[in-house]
Enzyme design. Structure first.
Site, PDB file in Angstrom:
ATOM      1  N   GLY A  73       0.804  -1.215   0.000  1.00 16.35           N
ATOM      2  CA  GLY A  73       0.000   0.000   0.000  1.00 16.35           C
ATOM      3  C   GLY A  73       0.843   1.274   0.000  1.00 16.35           C
ATOM      4  N   ASN A 153      -8.231   3.889   8.105  1.00 14.36           N
ATOM      5  CA  ASN A 153      -7.693   2.757   8.849  1.00 14.36           C
ATOM      6  C   ASN A 153      -7.894   2.869  10.355  1.00 14.36           C
ATOM      7  OD1 ASN A 153      -5.793   4.832   7.870  1.00 14.36           O
ATOM      8  ND2 ASN A 153      -4.378   3.899   9.328  1.00 14.36           N
ATOM      9  N   GLN A 181      -7.723  -0.367   3.087  1.00 11.09           N
ATOM     10  CA  GLN A 181      -8.646  -0.936   4.081  1.00 11.09           C
ATOM     11  C   GLN A 181      -9.962  -1.375   3.454  1.00 11.09           C
ATOM     12  OE1 GLN A 181      -8.199  -1.613   7.334  1.00 11.09           O
ATOM     13  NE2 GLN A 181      -6.130  -0.791   7.420  1.00 11.09           N
ATOM     14  N   SER A 201      -3.345  -3.463  -0.885  1.00 11.93           N
ATOM     15  CA  SER A 201      -2.303  -4.196  -0.181  1.00 11.93           C
ATOM     16  C   SER A 201      -2.847  -5.559   0.221  1.00 11.93           C
ATOM     17  CB  SER A 201      -1.861  -3.406   1.053  1.00 11.93           C
ATOM     18  OG  SER A 201      -0.849  -4.116   1.730  1.00 11.93           O
ATOM     19  N   HIS A 203      -1.762  -7.760   2.589  1.00  9.84           N
ATOM     20  CA  HIS A 203      -1.726  -8.245   3.981  1.00  9.84           C
ATOM     21  C   HIS A 203      -2.872  -7.723   4.850  1.00  9.84           C
ATOM     22  CE1 HIS A 203       0.091  -4.873   6.442  1.00  9.84           C
ATOM     23  NE2 HIS A 203       0.424  -4.445   5.252  1.00  9.84           N
ATOM     24  N   THR A 239      12.294  -8.362 -11.030  1.00 12.40           N
ATOM     25  CA  THR A 239      11.676  -9.688 -11.105  1.00 12.40           C
ATOM     26  C   THR A 239      10.484  -9.767 -10.160  1.00 12.40           C
ATOM     27  OG1 THR A 239      13.814 -10.635 -11.671  1.00 12.40           O
ATOM     28  CG2 THR A 239      12.121 -12.167 -10.882  1.00 12.40           C
ATOM     29  N   CYS A 327       1.346   2.594  13.315  1.00 12.01           N
ATOM     30  CA  CYS A 327       2.569   3.332  13.009  1.00 12.01           C
ATOM     31  C   CYS A 327       2.844   4.374  14.087  1.00 12.01           C
ATOM     32  CB  CYS A 327       2.458   4.035  11.667  1.00 12.01           C
ATOM     33  SG  CYS A 327       1.377   3.220  10.521  1.00 12.01           S
TER      34      CYS A 327
END
Ligand SMILES: *Cc1c(COP(=O)(O)O)cnc(C)c1O
Length: 389
Positions: A73, A153, A181, A201, A203, A239, A327
């Site tokens: 993200g 979030n 989110q 994102s 995860h 890659t 965070c």
């Protein structure tokens, strides 16, 4: 008591078993480089990447050529904003965003200010909603980009994305949304909602960490992110993280199955937790919008106590939650999101976010409500903030 209850799914989620299963063979069986299409091992990897691309693109009603894989993200937010700003600077230097964005958006805008770009940070109301009239009146001839998050979030508030998209389109301004989110929690249709760029994102919806995506509408002018080989149609060289991409695709595939059922079950469990806290603990304030909110988000402020103390006591009872965003916990600055909704520092400091998952049971919810009741009572009894008790 050995109970472990994980209620911090907005920070990250457990990787689903089916996702891990799907990823496994891409480490030691199908380990070819997707660019080595001359032999079968390479072609298999390429095929896996393209299948995942189609799955994610279909889920948001995009064309697979409009879907790019990134490292998550934050990378997508950085790319969208810097890439659009630098590629369109002949048209203008003004960006509109909000005061409640993720730091991946806010700090990127601040960075761009060093290069002559200007940012307008829209206010939000007490529920964390932007004002469409303020958005319209902030538009200038120099405005090249509107970046407004889909769902917040911390407090879970969902913005009127389609209306924002219409306004952007009317004024011929590029519209980016951070949907990290929202993906897997609300129905997203990039065409219907006039979204030009969208950050995702893996995860946050049961996929692996370090992989995400960006939707870029065909025809949008944007600088390439990583210069090198021709991967991701030359826009992001390197890659491909094949196993991660496969995991992201699987997570999205799982999310798209029984989507409505999943969301309504989650909403029901969330409401039980919300009601339970409201009815059992005095002097609490709901943060975020009462209904226009993510189906997994419960965020309250508890007057006269510190969120950090609540978290420590919750941890002792095996409950993982968050105060502010992941965070920022660790620093004592109150969350910029809560301050933007008009909370005073004290009330902002006493906030706790629970973000549930489909694994959260009614038993978990009852245990959390009971535990919170005890913790808040205990802390308030010794609180120097609580006067006139
Ligand atoms: C988690 C999150 C991000 C960052 O995503 P990463 O994949 O962890 O870099 C960005 N925006 C929002 C709204 C988030 O919740």
């Amino acid at each position: 008591m050995n109970r472990k209850i994980y209620l911090d799914n907005a920070a990250t989620t457990k990787v689903k078993k089916e996702v891990i299963e799907e990823m496994k063979s891409y480490f030691d069986e199908m380990y070819g480089n997707p660019s080595s299409g001359i032999y079968e091992l390479g072609r298999r990897s390429k095929e896996a990447v393209e299948n995942a691309r189609k799955t994610v693109a279909d889920f948001i009603n995009a064309d697979e050529k409009e879907l790019y894989f990134t490292a998550g993200g934050s990378e997508s937010d950085n790319w969208a904003i810097k890439g659009v700003a630098f590629a369109n600077k002949d048209k203008g230097n003004h960006i509109i965003t909000t005061k409640i964005e993720h730091h991946a958006v806010l700090h990127t805008c601040e960075y761009l200010e060093k290069f002559g770009f200007e940012t307008t940070y829209l206010d939000v109301d007490e529920y964390g909603m932007i004002d469409l009239e303020q958005l319209k009146s902030s538009i200038k001839p120099e405005t090249i980009l509107i970046s407004i998050m889909y769902a917040n979030n911390e407090i879970g508030t969902i913005q009127p994305i389609e209306k924002i998209g219409e306004i952007a389109k009317e004024h011929n301004i590029i519209f980016h949304t951070d949907a990290v989110q929202a993906l897997g929690a609300v129905r997203i249709d990039v065409k219907k909602q006039h979204i030009d760029l969208m950050s995702m994102s893996a995860h946050k919806l049961g996929g692996p960490k370090g992989i995400g995506g960006m939707y870029i509408r065909k025809g949008i002018k944007i600088d390439n992110l990583i210069h090198g080989g021709g991967q991701e149609r030359g826009k992001r060289a390197g890659t491909e993280g094949v196993q991660n991409i496969v995991g992201f695709g699987k997570a999205v595939e799982l999310a798209s199955k029984n989507f409505e059922q999943y969301v309504s079950k989650l909403t029901e469990t969330r409401n039980k937790l919300m009601e339970g806290i409201k009815n059992n603990i005095p002097d609490v304030v709901l943060n975020g919008h009462p209904t226009m909110r993510l189906p997994n988000n419960v965020n309250f402020s508890y007057q006269y106590v510190e969120g950090e103390s609540i978290l420590l006591l919750l941890d002792m009872d095996g409950i993982a939650a968050s105060s502010g965003s992941a965070c920022t916990s660790g620093s004592l600055d109150p969350s910029h999101v809560l301050l933007a909704t008009g909370l005073d520092h004290g009330t902002a400091h006493g906030s706790i976010r629970f973000t549930i998952s489909e694994e959260t049971t009614d038993e978990d919810i009852n245990f959390v409500i009971e535990t919170m009741k005890n913790i808040i009572e205990k802390l308030r009894a010794i609180s120097p903030l609580k006067k006139n008790m």
